[in-house]
Structure formats: C-alpha cells, structure tokens
Design an enzyme around this catalytic site. Structure first.
Site, short mmCIF file in Angstrom:
data_model
loop_
_atom_site.label_atom_id
_atom_site.label_comp_id
_atom_site.label_asym_id
_atom_site.label_seq_id
_atom_site.Cartn_x
_atom_site.Cartn_y
_atom_site.Cartn_z
N SER A 39 -12.83 13.58 -15.29
CA SER A 39 -13.72 14.31 -14.65
C SER A 39 -14.76 13.47 -13.96
O SER A 39 -15.09 12.29 -14.35
CB SER A 39 -14.39 15.08 -15.74
OG SER A 39 -15.50 15.72 -15.44
N TYR A 52 -18.37 14.35 -24.52
CA TYR A 52 -17.49 14.92 -24.02
C TYR A 52 -17.32 14.03 -22.61
O TYR A 52 -16.22 13.53 -22.36
CB TYR A 52 -17.93 16.33 -23.31
CG TYR A 52 -16.85 16.58 -22.00
CD1 TYR A 52 -17.36 16.80 -20.90
CD2 TYR A 52 -15.63 17.17 -22.31
CE1 TYR A 52 -16.73 16.89 -19.71
CE2 TYR A 52 -14.88 17.32 -21.06
CZ TYR A 52 -15.26 17.28 -19.88
OH TYR A 52 -14.59 17.57 -18.71
N LYS A 101 -14.07 10.96 -21.69
CA LYS A 101 -13.34 10.68 -20.39
C LYS A 101 -13.35 9.41 -20.01
O LYS A 101 -12.43 8.86 -19.49
CB LYS A 101 -13.75 11.73 -19.17
CG LYS A 101 -13.74 13.36 -19.34
CD LYS A 101 -12.03 13.59 -19.88
CE LYS A 101 -11.90 15.09 -19.80
NZ LYS A 101 -10.48 15.45 -20.10
C1 WQD Z 1 -22.77 24.15 -12.71
C2 WQD Z 1 -23.92 24.36 -11.75
C3 WQD Z 1 -25.61 24.54 -13.83
C4 WQD Z 1 -24.41 27.89 -15.72
C5 WQD Z 1 -19.44 20.74 -16.38
C6 WQD Z 1 -18.73 19.49 -16.90
C7 WQD Z 1 -17.52 19.11 -16.02
C8 WQD Z 1 -16.63 20.31 -16.19
C9 WQD Z 1 -17.36 21.42 -15.55
C10 WQD Z 1 -15.13 20.78 -17.88
C11 WQD Z 1 -25.00 23.68 -12.67
C12 WQD Z 1 -25.54 25.67 -13.01
C13 WQD Z 1 -24.55 26.98 -14.92
C14 WQD Z 1 -25.27 29.05 -15.62
C15 WQD Z 1 -26.42 27.90 -14.04
N1 WQD Z 1 -16.40 20.22 -17.73
N2 WQD Z 1 -25.59 26.94 -14.13
N3 WQD Z 1 -26.42 28.78 -14.87
O1 WQD Z 1 -22.22 21.30 -15.41
O2 WQD Z 1 -21.33 20.84 -13.22
O3 WQD Z 1 -19.95 20.43 -15.07
O4 WQD Z 1 -18.28 21.83 -16.54
O5 WQD Z 1 -14.26 21.07 -17.51
O6 WQD Z 1 -17.18 18.00 -16.56
O7 WQD Z 1 -19.83 18.49 -16.94
O8 WQD Z 1 -20.66 22.96 -14.43
O9 WQD Z 1 -20.51 25.32 -14.27
O10 WQD Z 1 -21.78 24.26 -16.39
O11 WQD Z 1 -22.52 24.11 -13.87
O12 WQD Z 1 -27.40 27.65 -13.15
O13 WQD Z 1 -25.35 30.04 -16.54
O14 WQD Z 1 -24.33 25.80 -12.41
O15 WQD Z 1 -26.90 23.95 -13.90
O16 WQD Z 1 -26.02 23.03 -11.65
P1 WQD Z 1 -21.24 21.38 -14.58
P2 WQD Z 1 -21.37 24.23 -14.71
#
Ligand code: WQD
Length: 337
Positions: A126, A151, A155
């Site tokens: 990741s 998590y 990785k």
């Molecule tokens: C994306 C953006 C949030 C939800 C994580 C892990 C990565 C992978 C994918 C597993 C961010 C914003 C999110 C919400 C929001 N993990 N957001 N409101 O955090 O980039 O990555 O998930 O496979 O390894 O680190 O992904 O989709 O959680 O967030 O504003 O209700 O959307 O702050 O900027 P992230 P995400």
C-alpha cells in the site's frame, strides 16, 4: 494450464483479480476465511467468467491448514496474497489482531512456499508505507515514513519480511503498492462490500447517494491543497487487478530484474475529496449531501503515484479514469439490497 493461489480471493480486490486471472486462462484456487467477505462472491465470479474457481475455507493463522493445503494442491505456479485485515482505525484499537493476522500468516505462507518449492509471490502492499511523502508524484524510491497505524506498519514489515526471505530462498516477489482502489466490475456482479459504516470515501459517497447514510462528512477543508480538501490517487479496481496479472507474468516468465521488486499502482493523477464529489454528482445525476468537518486523525494531505516504473517494466497502464470508476461504484451500489 498454470495454477495460481489467490489468498483473500473473495475480497474486493481479490475477486476482481480472480476474474482477470480466469480471463487470461489461469486456473485459480482461492483461500479465504470469509472474515471480511461473502461465499456468494464465488458464484458471482463464475457468473462473470463461466468458470468456478476452486475454493478452500482456510484461516491462514492455522499453519497446519496451510500445510494440508499444499499437500492437496501440488502444482501451484504462483501466489497472489491479498488476505489481511485492512481497516486503519480498527488496527489502532486492536494492534495485536493486525500483527497476528497480517504478519504471522505471511510468515506461515512463506515457510510453506519454501518447503513446497513455490517461488512466485505477489504481495498486496500500500502507498500507506510512504506516509506523507515529501514529493509528488510519489516514486518507489520515496522512503518509508514511520507508519501512521499498525495496519500501515504491517505493510512495511511485510515487505521487509519478504525481502529478507528472498535473499536466502528461491522466493521471487513483487510488492504492489496500491493507491486508493475504487469502483467495481462493469457487470456489477462484484464490488466493494463494506461491513457496517464505511471507513473509505467511495462506499460512503454511494451509500449517501442511496439514502442509506444521511450526509457525507468531508474530513477537513483546510488542507494546503487547491480546494482545501485532501488529495488521493483513486484507481479503478479492474485496472488494479490487471496490474497483478502483469506482475505475475513477469515472475513466471523470469523477467524480474531482482528477486524483490516494488511498483506503485495508481493512476498518476491526484483528486481532492471535492473533485470526487463533483465527479460523482456528474456521473450519477445525484446531488450529494455533504458537510466539511474537522480533519480525520492520521490522514495525510496528499498522495498520488508516479506510475512510470509500472508502465515501463510491467507494460501496464490504467484504462479507466475517475468518472469510470465512480460510475461503476454507483451501478454496483444500486444492485445492493
Ligand atoms: C480517502 C479520502 C479522507 C471518508 C486508506 C488506507 C489505504 C487503503 C485505502 C486499505 C481521505 C476522505 C473518507 C469519509 C472523507 N486501505 N474521507 N469522508 O485514508 O486515503 O486510505 O484506505 O485498502 O492503505 O490508508 O482512504 O477512502 O478512507 O479516505 O472525507 O467519510 O477521503 O479524509 O482524504 P485513505 P479513505
């Protein structure tokens, strides 16, 4: 016909990769413990490809079960290893669950691979290993930053365990560092199946558009980005699945340049949360109810990939853009009860 083991093959990325493997003529056997997936996905895969993958309900924390698996399945030509826990927030609350489920299982698998002389291994890594990288777009030579969560740490540790093992066994491995996987298969037979309240952005967006969730909270509007919201590299899950086929082929055909290689798998384009919302409203025709709130603890400002290494070495590139992925996610959401 070459036989590939896909661990976590009933999960979101795993199931899409099984479909692409079967499309390419590989024989597939899936190991999944069904802790974060549904057995229904097996039939869904078959309805897409017309071929039923072999399936073994195994918890990879059970080392004797892995030993029995390799006694039964003698001719494995490669392994794509997805099976792991992946919720960032949960990993903070239950670190030992994550180190046990993500690291012990990897060690058992690598031990049995060595005993059974299986050498081709693709590891699900990741972009989280980079933390907040200093420079955009992010290349594979960007350094690991201290992990923001157990998590993310699993990785980093996972890559190091694999690297050290390649030095003393016949293991040949490729770690694919995913950016943000989104979307669903065009058939809408498989897609993301979040359990409970979605942690990731896109399932929360589509559930809000369906009226399942009242309002999307946009975590932070004061980031140092063009519109103040955080930037990520959202890649269509089918493009991501195809990158695994390209990586597997590289190992099977012995085209790898070293026995441990890493590739960033993204689109190379950064999209802010507001960009995503606007694109989703365009493809769905829905007005999304959202509110900008405080930042989420542990989130980084921006991350998007330099994909040139994967483009040249894997001869792989993305075919879908953000709108394609959001349209597929929306079509998938509408099929869910
Ligand atoms: C994306 C953006 C949030 C939800 C994580 C892990 C990565 C992978 C994918 C597993 C961010 C914003 C999110 C919400 C929001 N993990 N957001 N409101 O955090 O980039 O990555 O998930 O496979 O390894 O680190 O992904 O989709 O959680 O967030 O504003 O209700 O959307 O702050 O900027 P992230 P995400």
């Amino acid at each position: 016909m070459q036989k590939i083991l896909v661990t976590g093959g009933l999960g979101f990325i795993g199931s899409h990769t099984v479909v692409e493997l079967q499309n390419e003529g590989y024989e597939v056997v899936i190991i999944d413990d069904l802790s974060n997936s549904s057995i229904d996905v097996l039939d869904k895969i078959t309805s897409i490809t017309g071929r039923l993958p072999e399936f073994e309900n195994i918890d990879l924390k059970d080392q004797s079960a892995i030993q029995s698996f390799f006694k039964k399945h003698k001719n494995i030509d490669g392994i794509i290893h997805f099976a792991a826990s992946k919720a960032v927030g949960e990993s903070v609350e239950e670190p030992l669950k994550y180190y046990h489920n993500n690291i012990s299982t990897l060690i058992y698998l690598l031990e049995e691979m060595s005993i059974n002389n299986v050498s081709n291994f693709i590891f699900s890594s990741s972009c989280t290993v980079y933390g907040q990288a200093d420079k955009m777009p992010i290349t594979e030579s960007a350094p690991f930053k201290p992990a923001e969560s157990p998590y993310g740490n699993t990785k980093q540790i996972g890559e190091e365990v694999i690297y050290d093992t390649t030095k003393v066994t016949n293991l040949k491995a490729i770690a694919l560092r995913y950016f943000n996987p989104i979307g669903a298969h065009k058939s809408a037979n498989i897609g993301e199946l979040p359990i409970g309240i979605p942690q990731n952005l896109i399932p929360y967006v589509t559930q809000t558009a369906m009226g399942i969730r009242e309002q999307l909270s946009v975590f932070g509007g004061d980031y140092p980005t063009p519109d103040g919201t955080a930037v990520r590299d959202y890649i269509h899950v089918v493009d991501l699945a195809k990158a695994h086929i390209a990586a597997l082929r590289r190992l099977i055909e012995n085209n790898n340049k070293s026995n441990f290689e890493v590739f960033n798998i993204g689109t190379g384009k950064g999209s802010s949360v507001l960009n995503v919302i606007k694109a989703f409203e365009k493809v769905s025709g829905k007005q999304l109810n959202y509110k900008i709130v405080d930042r989420r603890e542990g989130d980084i400002i921006e991350a998007y990939a330099d994909t040139s290494l994967a483009n040249t070495e894997l001869k792989w590139k993305t075919e879908y853009n953000l709108e394609d992925a959001l349209a597929a996610a929306w079509k998938w959401q509408q099929t869910l009860k």
